[in-house]
Design an enzyme around this catalytic site. Structure first.
Site, PDB file in Angstrom:
ATOM      1  N   CYS A 125     -51.143  -0.585  12.527  1.00  0.00           N
ATOM      2  CA  CYS A 125     -51.468   0.367  13.587  1.00  0.00           C
ATOM      3  C   CYS A 125     -50.355   1.392  13.684  1.00  0.00           C
ATOM      4  CB  CYS A 125     -51.637  -0.360  14.935  1.00  0.00           C
ATOM      5  SG  CYS A 125     -52.018   0.757  16.305  1.00  0.00           S
ATOM      6  N   LYS A 132     -50.710  -5.710  12.376  1.00  0.00           N
ATOM      7  CA  LYS A 132     -51.598  -6.447  13.269  1.00  0.00           C
ATOM      8  C   LYS A 132     -51.712  -7.911  12.861  1.00  0.00           C
ATOM      9  CE  LYS A 132     -54.584  -2.490  14.349  1.00  0.00           C
ATOM     10  NZ  LYS A 132     -55.978  -2.000  14.325  1.00  0.00           N
ATOM     11  N   HIS A 138     -56.492  -2.664  18.129  1.00  0.00           N
ATOM     12  CA  HIS A 138     -55.954  -1.652  19.032  1.00  0.00           C
ATOM     13  C   HIS A 138     -57.032  -1.211  20.010  1.00  0.00           C
ATOM     14  CE1 HIS A 138     -53.122   1.546  20.223  1.00  0.00           C
ATOM     15  NE2 HIS A 138     -54.220   2.256  20.437  1.00  0.00           N
ATOM     16  N   CYS A 139     -56.709  -1.237  21.300  1.00  0.00           N
ATOM     17  CA  CYS A 139     -57.639  -0.778  22.341  1.00  0.00           C
ATOM     18  C   CYS A 139     -57.273   0.644  22.728  1.00  0.00           C
ATOM     19  CB  CYS A 139     -57.575  -1.709  23.563  1.00  0.00           C
ATOM     20  SG  CYS A 139     -58.625  -1.148  24.923  1.00  0.00           S
ATOM     21  N   CYS A 145     -52.108  -2.596  21.143  1.00  0.00           N
ATOM     22  CA  CYS A 145     -52.760  -3.605  20.322  1.00  0.00           C
ATOM     23  C   CYS A 145     -52.855  -4.900  21.126  1.00  0.00           C
ATOM     24  CB  CYS A 145     -51.970  -3.842  19.029  1.00  0.00           C
ATOM     25  SG  CYS A 145     -52.172  -2.520  17.810  1.00  0.00           S
ATOM     26  N   HIS A 152     -63.156  -4.472  25.561  1.00  0.00           N
ATOM     27  CA  HIS A 152     -62.640  -3.914  26.808  1.00  0.00           C
ATOM     28  C   HIS A 152     -63.783  -3.894  27.809  1.00  0.00           C
ATOM     29  CE1 HIS A 152     -59.775  -1.549  29.233  1.00  0.00           C
ATOM     30  NE2 HIS A 152     -60.883  -1.040  29.756  1.00  0.00           N
ATOM     31  N   CYS A 153     -63.611  -4.615  28.898  1.00  0.00           N
ATOM     32  CA  CYS A 153     -64.688  -4.777  29.873  1.00  0.00           C
ATOM     33  C   CYS A 153     -64.467  -3.851  31.066  1.00  0.00           C
ATOM     34  CB  CYS A 153     -64.753  -6.232  30.348  1.00  0.00           C
ATOM     35  SG  CYS A 153     -66.058  -6.538  31.559  1.00  0.00           S
TER      36      CYS A 153
END
Length: 332
Positions: A125, A132, A138-139, A145, A152-153
């Site tokens: 990343c 990673k 990665h978000c 990361c 993702h909620c």
């Protein structure tokens, strides 16, 4: 720069809207059930006390798990997975892509990494300057990361991953129990209001909507909870269900599936008495996961585990927020 910061601030504020909506519905349900149903509609004292006791147990467990799912920060890779200053300088100064890949391969040999990018390269990343770990992604919302990232909620305004996946599952289960209890106890009074056995008043409105809202949420939660139960049984994340992890021998959806019993223990821990309590009991540290085709006793990396595990759990380095796009395209 100022405009970018303003937009980011607005995004963070608006990201709390789903949580506020859920919290508002839950607070209204508390008022409607406790006051309008139990204190206004019910005439039997024993039934009122019984309903209130069971309701508050469900309500407390729901709120506890929801809180933990929201405010448990996502786990990120430790320092050992970040490039050192020397490695980072060597990597950035190298212009040949094949040499860059080899640099990452040499660094990754010291780490418990088995998955690769779709191209077969080491998953790196550029934003976080981190190699990673397996199942880490990665978000773009959290800008970091996340270890064993599931998704993702927006309803918890948080990344669901290694640190809070158990809490998320418990949140879904106690939400269903909360909805089932409300619907089952309200139904008889819904019928009485419907046929006119009880007088009209504000309580009628609340009882009617309690039933509809509880049933609506239960149906949606049932499908989501069932899907995640299937994921736990197969030892997959939501991301891995759509894009299987790639190993040296190619993609394998069942690469981390080590059997139902071990899969459950990875998420909920060894002590079954703690499975239904929102305290962290998941196995491991999120950086390494047993493989279906490789027993732990046969893994040479585990013999040197002390070489890469942080002594005493040292703090993780912060992510580089000024990074550009990924140098080597990976799953995220």
């Amino acid at each position: 720069m100022a405009l970018s910061r303003a937009l980011r601030c607005c995004q963070r504020i608006f990201s709390w809207i789903p949580v506020i909506i859920i919290s508002s519905v839950v607070l209204w349900s508390y008022y409607a059930y406790v006051f309008e149903l139990c204190f206004v509609t019910l005439s039997n004292n024993l039934g009122r006390v019984t309903y209130l006791l069971i309701f508050h147990v469900c309500f407390i467990m729901f709120c506890w798990t929801y809180w933990k799912a929201i405010f448990t920060p996502p786990s990120t890779p430790t320092k050992k997975f970040h490039l050192s200053y020397t490695d980072k300088e060597r990597y950035e100064m190298e212009e040949r892509p094949e040499v860059q890949k080899q640099i990452l391969v040499d660094i990754a040999k010291k780490l418990p990494i088995f998955t690769r990018a779709q191209s077969g390269a080491i998953r790196f990343c550029d934003r976080c300057q981190v190699i990673k770990p397996d199942r880490c992604h990665h978000c773009s919302v959290c800008e970091t990361c996340v270890l064993k990232m599931d998704h993702h909620c927006p309803w918890v305004n948080n990344c669901v991953g290694f640190s809070n996946y158990k809490f998320f599952l418990l949140f879904l289960s106690y939400s269903m129990i909360y909805c089932v209890f409300i619907a089952s106890t309200v139904f008889q009074y819904f019928l009485k209001f419907w046929v006119g056995d009880l007088p009209n008043g504000p309580a009628k409105f609340h009882v009617l909507f309690l039933l509809f809202v509880a049933l609506m949420f239960f149906v949606s939660l049932m499908f989501l909870f069932g899907y995640h139960c299937w994921l736990v049984a197969k030892n997959r994340s939501t991301l891995e269900a759509f894009s299987p992890p790639v190993f040296q021998n190619g993609p394998d959806r069942n690469g981390f599936n080590v059997g139902l019993n071990k899969n459950l223990r990875q998420v909920f821990g060894e002590h079954k008495k703690l499975w239904f309590i929102p305290v962290f009991t998941s196995q491991g540290d999120g950086h390494y996961f047993p493989l279906r085709t490789l027993r732990e006793s046969e893994n040479p990396l585990l013999a040197n585990e002390e070489k890469w595990v942080e002594d005493g759990g040292s703090d993780e380095e912060s992510a580089d927020e000024n990074g550009s796009s990924l140098l080597i395209r990976t799953e995220s």
